[in-house]
Design a protein around this motif. Structure first.
Motif, PDB file in Angstrom:
ATOM      1  N   ARG A   1     -55.807 -26.338 127.654  1.00 63.33           N
ATOM      2  CA  ARG A   1     -55.290 -27.014 128.841  1.00 63.33           C
ATOM      3  C   ARG A   1     -55.812 -28.436 128.861  1.00 63.33           C
ATOM      4  NH1 ARG A   1     -58.980 -27.989 132.865  1.00 63.33           N
ATOM      5  NH2 ARG A   1     -60.860 -26.752 132.808  1.00 63.33           N
ATOM      6  N   ARG A   2     -55.127 -29.314 129.609  1.00 65.04           N
ATOM      7  CA  ARG A   2     -55.549 -30.699 129.757  1.00 65.04           C
ATOM      8  C   ARG A   2     -56.761 -30.754 130.670  1.00 65.04           C
ATOM      9  NH1 ARG A   2     -51.792 -34.747 129.196  1.00 65.04           N
ATOM     10  NH2 ARG A   2     -53.659 -36.008 129.163  1.00 65.04           N
ATOM     11  N   PRO A   3     -57.701 -31.673 130.430  1.00 66.43           N
ATOM     12  CA  PRO A   3     -58.863 -31.766 131.299  1.00 66.43           C
ATOM     13  C   PRO A   3     -58.495 -32.221 132.711  1.00 66.43           C
ATOM     14  CG  PRO A   3     -59.018 -33.333 129.473  1.00 66.43           C
ATOM     15  CD  PRO A   3     -57.756 -32.564 129.300  1.00 66.43           C
ATOM     16  N   HIS A   4     -59.219 -31.722 133.692  1.00 63.47           N
ATOM     17  CA  HIS A   4     -59.066 -32.062 135.115  1.00 63.47           C
ATOM     18  C   HIS A   4     -57.701 -31.665 135.657  1.00 63.47           C
ATOM     19  CE1 HIS A   4     -62.771 -34.337 134.690  1.00 63.47           C
ATOM     20  NE2 HIS A   4     -62.232 -34.958 133.682  1.00 63.47           N
ATOM     21  N   ARG A   5     -57.154 -30.574 135.137  1.00 63.46           N
ATOM     22  CA  ARG A   5     -55.877 -30.069 135.625  1.00 63.46           C
ATOM     23  C   ARG A   5     -55.958 -28.550 135.763  1.00 63.46           C
ATOM     24  NH1 ARG A   5     -55.036 -34.568 132.964  1.00 63.46           N
ATOM     25  NH2 ARG A   5     -53.373 -35.973 133.561  1.00 63.46           N
ATOM     26  N   VAL A   6     -55.121 -27.999 136.633  1.00 65.80           N
ATOM     27  CA  VAL A   6     -55.066 -26.555 136.806  1.00 65.80           C
ATOM     28  C   VAL A   6     -54.529 -25.930 135.520  1.00 65.80           C
ATOM     29  CG1 VAL A   6     -54.008 -24.688 138.145  1.00 65.80           C
ATOM     30  CG2 VAL A   6     -54.697 -26.795 139.279  1.00 65.80           C
ATOM     31  N   CYS A   7     -55.117 -24.816 135.125  1.00 61.62           N
ATOM     32  CA  CYS A   7     -54.662 -24.127 133.909  1.00 61.62           C
ATOM     33  C   CYS A   7     -53.269 -23.562 134.149  1.00 61.62           C
ATOM     34  CB  CYS A   7     -55.632 -23.005 133.551  1.00 61.62           C
ATOM     35  SG  CYS A   7     -55.140 -22.086 132.088  1.00 61.62           S
TER      36      CYS A   7
ATOM     37  N   ALA B   1     -55.921 -35.310 125.065  1.00 59.88           N
ATOM     38  CA  ALA B   1     -57.117 -34.469 124.967  1.00 59.88           C
ATOM     39  C   ALA B   1     -56.789 -33.073 125.486  1.00 59.88           C
ATOM     40  CB  ALA B   1     -58.246 -35.081 125.776  1.00 59.88           C
ATOM     41  N   VAL B   2     -57.307 -32.053 124.802  1.00 58.41           N
ATOM     42  CA  VAL B   2     -57.077 -30.667 125.180  1.00 58.41           C
ATOM     43  C   VAL B   2     -58.410 -29.940 125.138  1.00 58.41           C
ATOM     44  CG1 VAL B   2     -55.861 -28.539 124.588  1.00 58.41           C
ATOM     45  CG2 VAL B   2     -54.742 -30.716 124.242  1.00 58.41           C
ATOM     46  N   ASN B   3     -58.726 -29.217 126.222  1.00 64.28           N
ATOM     47  CA  ASN B   3     -59.934 -28.410 126.295  1.00 64.28           C
ATOM     48  C   ASN B   3     -59.544 -26.948 126.464  1.00 64.28           C
ATOM     49  OD1 ASN B   3     -61.418 -30.742 126.208  1.00 64.28           O
ATOM     50  ND2 ASN B   3     -61.785 -30.817 128.397  1.00 64.28           N
ATOM     51  N   ALA B   4     -60.496 -26.044 126.222  1.00 66.01           N
ATOM     52  CA  ALA B   4     -60.260 -24.626 126.442  1.00 66.01           C
ATOM     53  C   ALA B   4     -60.560 -24.287 127.897  1.00 66.01           C
ATOM     54  CB  ALA B   4     -61.131 -23.788 125.523  1.00 66.01           C
ATOM     55  N   CYS B   5     -59.709 -23.487 128.496  1.00 62.87           N
ATOM     56  CA  CYS B   5     -59.908 -23.046 129.875  1.00 62.87           C
ATOM     57  C   CYS B   5     -61.110 -22.101 129.901  1.00 62.87           C
ATOM     58  CB  CYS B   5     -58.656 -22.328 130.368  1.00 62.87           C
ATOM     59  SG  CYS B   5     -58.840 -21.599 132.010  1.00 62.87           S
TER      60      CYS B   5
END
Length: 64
Positions: free
Chosen positions: A37-43, A26-30
């Motif tokens: 970026r990956r969810p629940h991770r530092v950009c 899964a990839v979300n936009a920062c």
């Protein structure tokens, strides 16, 4: 104890195994820099997480 009465065919085995595939991560936009970026991770691009800077990022303009 349950024991199969017949050998399972290759076709039936392959049909079952066809569902054992890996899915794309899964990839979300920062919300800060709008980079993926990956969810629940530092950009990795801007170093922000949860609306604050967690990791100080530096430019890669140095020469090797």
């Amino acid at each position: 104890m349950a024991v199969p009465k017949q050998k399972q065919s290759h076709s039936r085995t392959n049909k079952r195994r066809s569902q054992h595939k890996i899915s794309a991560p899964a990839v979300n936009a920062c919300p800060q820099c709008h980079q993926p970026r990956r969810p629940h991770r530092v950009c990795p691009h801007c170093g922000f997480y949860g609306g604050r800077e967690v990791v100080a990022t530096h430019d890669h303009d140095h020469e090797h």
